[in-house]
Design a protein around this motif. Structure first.
Motif, short mmCIF file in Angstrom:
data_model
loop_
_atom_site.label_atom_id
_atom_site.label_comp_id
_atom_site.label_asym_id
_atom_site.label_seq_id
_atom_site.Cartn_x
_atom_site.Cartn_y
_atom_site.Cartn_z
N GLY A 1 0.82 -1.21 0.00
CA GLY A 1 0.00 0.00 0.00
C GLY A 1 0.84 1.24 0.00
N TYR A 2 0.18 2.39 -0.04
CA TYR A 2 0.86 3.68 -0.07
C TYR A 2 0.18 4.65 0.88
CZ TYR A 2 3.11 1.83 -4.20
OH TYR A 2 3.84 1.03 -5.05
N LEU A 3 1.01 5.35 1.64
CA LEU A 3 0.57 6.41 2.53
C LEU A 3 0.99 7.75 1.95
CD1 LEU A 3 1.58 4.79 5.90
CD2 LEU A 3 -0.68 5.78 5.52
N MET A 4 0.05 8.66 1.81
CA MET A 4 0.37 10.02 1.41
C MET A 4 0.04 10.94 2.59
SD MET A 4 -0.87 12.27 -1.89
CE MET A 4 -0.09 11.17 -3.07
N ALA B 1 -3.15 16.09 -5.65
CA ALA B 1 -3.24 14.68 -5.26
C ALA B 1 -4.67 14.36 -4.89
CB ALA B 1 -2.31 14.36 -4.09
N GLY B 2 -5.01 13.07 -4.89
CA GLY B 2 -6.34 12.67 -4.48
C GLY B 2 -6.46 11.17 -4.34
N ILE B 3 -7.46 10.77 -3.56
CA ILE B 3 -7.86 9.37 -3.47
C ILE B 3 -9.37 9.31 -3.64
CG2 ILE B 3 -5.96 8.60 -2.00
CD1 ILE B 3 -7.90 8.77 0.37
N ASN B 4 -9.88 8.09 -3.86
CA ASN B 4 -11.33 7.95 -3.95
C ASN B 4 -11.95 8.13 -2.57
OD1 ASN B 4 -10.03 5.26 -3.40
ND2 ASN B 4 -12.17 4.70 -3.07
N GLY B 5 -13.20 8.55 -2.57
CA GLY B 5 -13.87 8.83 -1.30
C GLY B 5 -15.06 7.95 -1.05
N VAL C 1 -7.99 4.08 -5.39
CA VAL C 1 -7.08 4.79 -6.30
C VAL C 1 -6.38 5.92 -5.53
CG1 VAL C 1 -6.96 6.33 -8.30
CG2 VAL C 1 -8.43 4.32 -8.38
N MET C 2 -5.07 6.04 -5.73
CA MET C 2 -4.30 7.18 -5.25
C MET C 2 -3.52 7.75 -6.42
SD MET C 2 -1.21 7.39 -2.39
CE MET C 2 -2.25 7.11 -0.97
N GLU C 3 -3.64 9.07 -6.63
CA GLU C 3 -2.97 9.70 -7.77
C GLU C 3 -2.32 11.02 -7.35
OE1 GLU C 3 -5.00 8.35 -11.74
OE2 GLU C 3 -6.54 9.25 -10.47
N TYR C 4 -1.29 11.38 -8.10
CA TYR C 4 -0.52 12.61 -7.84
C TYR C 4 -0.36 13.36 -9.14
CZ TYR C 4 3.22 15.75 -6.38
OH TYR C 4 3.95 16.87 -6.11
N ALA C 5 -0.53 14.68 -9.09
CA ALA C 5 -0.52 15.49 -10.30
C ALA C 5 0.58 16.55 -10.27
CB ALA C 5 -1.86 16.18 -10.50
N THR C 6 1.16 16.80 -11.44
CA THR C 6 2.07 17.92 -11.64
C THR C 6 1.53 18.78 -12.78
OG1 THR C 6 3.43 16.56 -13.13
CG2 THR C 6 4.11 16.69 -10.82
N TYR C 7 1.98 20.03 -12.81
CA TYR C 7 1.50 20.98 -13.81
C TYR C 7 2.70 21.61 -14.52
CZ TYR C 7 -3.00 20.58 -11.42
OH TYR C 7 -4.16 20.08 -10.88
N ASP C 8 2.62 21.72 -15.85
CA ASP C 8 3.71 22.37 -16.58
C ASP C 8 3.50 23.88 -16.58
OD1 ASP C 8 1.86 23.01 -18.59
OD2 ASP C 8 2.45 21.34 -19.88
N VAL C 9 4.41 24.59 -17.24
CA VAL C 9 4.37 26.05 -17.22
C VAL C 9 3.11 26.61 -17.87
CG1 VAL C 9 6.86 26.34 -17.10
CG2 VAL C 9 5.76 26.14 -19.34
N ARG C 10 2.47 25.83 -18.72
CA ARG C 10 1.23 26.27 -19.35
C ARG C 10 0.00 25.89 -18.54
NH1 ARG C 10 4.47 24.63 -23.68
NH2 ARG C 10 4.82 26.23 -25.27
N GLU D 1 -0.37 11.14 -12.30
CA GLU D 1 0.35 9.87 -12.18
C GLU D 1 -0.37 8.96 -11.21
OE1 GLU D 1 4.58 8.11 -10.41
OE2 GLU D 1 4.20 10.28 -10.47
N LEU D 2 -0.60 7.72 -11.60
CA LEU D 2 -1.21 6.72 -10.72
C LEU D 2 -0.13 6.20 -9.78
CD1 LEU D 2 -3.87 5.14 -10.24
CD2 LEU D 2 -2.99 3.44 -11.86
#
Length: 257
Positions: free
Chosen positions: A49-52, A86-90, A237-246, A252-253
């Motif tokens: 598992g993963y802890l955030m 970031a987010g997980i299902n609720g 589901v656990m996911e993490y997001a990054t944003y580019d300059v635009r 990312e899963l």
């Protein structure tokens, strides 16, 4: 519905913060957000598992599909729509007889940004509430939507079960623990940090899943004083997001549903 983490600017004490959570086995993802892999054994096999961890509970909020009662949305879609990182299902949703629902009809309670989304109309039953107060304290309470609004919960959703209440684990050896499966949980430490937990399951040789007692033990070991299990199974589901300059979002899963 999806608990998410909103972005935060860099802080001066970041190096000290990183040192603290690195000592706990976490890896820094961004300012105030850390990730740790957890593994262990059950009577049925191994789990992964993963802890955030989010250091600032004011950054954690609940969002749900922007097409409520019409169509559901993936966690990735809700993260991007909210501009979160970031987010997980609720909470869960009412499914069809053949598990063919479009996910747009939630069950239980949803409060988003201090607004009651559901239940709608005159119905107001008793829900197993997991909410965040205006003071950013995780609140676990069997109560009505009216109670939640009157007591200033800025976010709320229905939990499957309570795992830890006021520092005490709710499940004891011999309670059964609902068997092994993919699991999602939320917890909060007394010092305020909010933890997202996703345990993968149903994958022999990688992760069989875990029962509620194991889920509880993971969060007790992380010093959570309140924790609840959310919808699980194939929803975990656990996911993490990054944003580019635009401003383009790349999600990312983290786990393996």
């Amino acid at each position: 519905s999806t608990p998410i983490v909103i972005p935060e600017p860099e802080v001066d004490s970041e190096a000290q913060e990183e040192e603290k959570y690195t000592a706990e086995g976490y890896e820094k993802l961004s300012s105030g957000v850390y990730l740790k892999k957890v593994t262990g054994n059950t009577n049925s096999g191994v789990y992964t598992g993963y802890l955030m961890l989010c250091t600032d509970p004011s950054r954690v909020k609940l969002v749900d599909t922007d097409r409520q009662f019409v169509c559901g949305a993936t966690v990735a879609m809700m993260i991007e729509n909210a501009g979160a990182i970031a987010g997980i299902n609720g909470g869960g949703f009412n499914d069809g007889a053949n598990y063919d629902s479009n996910g747009g009809s939630p069950y239980g309670i949803i409060i988003e940004d201090n607004e009651l989304v559901t239940p709608r109309g005159g119905y107001d039953g008793t829900f197993r509430i997991i909410g965040m107060s205006a003071e950013n304290v995780m609140t676990l309470k069997m109560g009505s939507a009216a109670w939640a609004m009157e007591n200033g919960l800025r976010s709320a959703v229905s939990a499957e079960v309570y795992l830890i209440v006021d520092g005490e684990g709710m499940f004891k050896a011999g309670d059964g623990g609902w068997g092994v499966a993919p699991r999602t949980a939320l917890g909060q430490r007394e010092t305020g940090e909010v933890l997202f937990l996703a345990v993968d399951g149903r994958q022999l040789g990688y992760s069989i899943g875990c029962d509620l007692i194991t889920l509880q033990e993971i969060l007790l070991a992380e010093k959570c004083v309140n924790a609840a299990m959310m919808d699980g199974g194939s929803s975990t589901v656990m996911e993490y997001a990054t944003y580019d300059v635009r401003g383009n979002c790349n999600v990312e899963l983290i786990n393996s549903p």
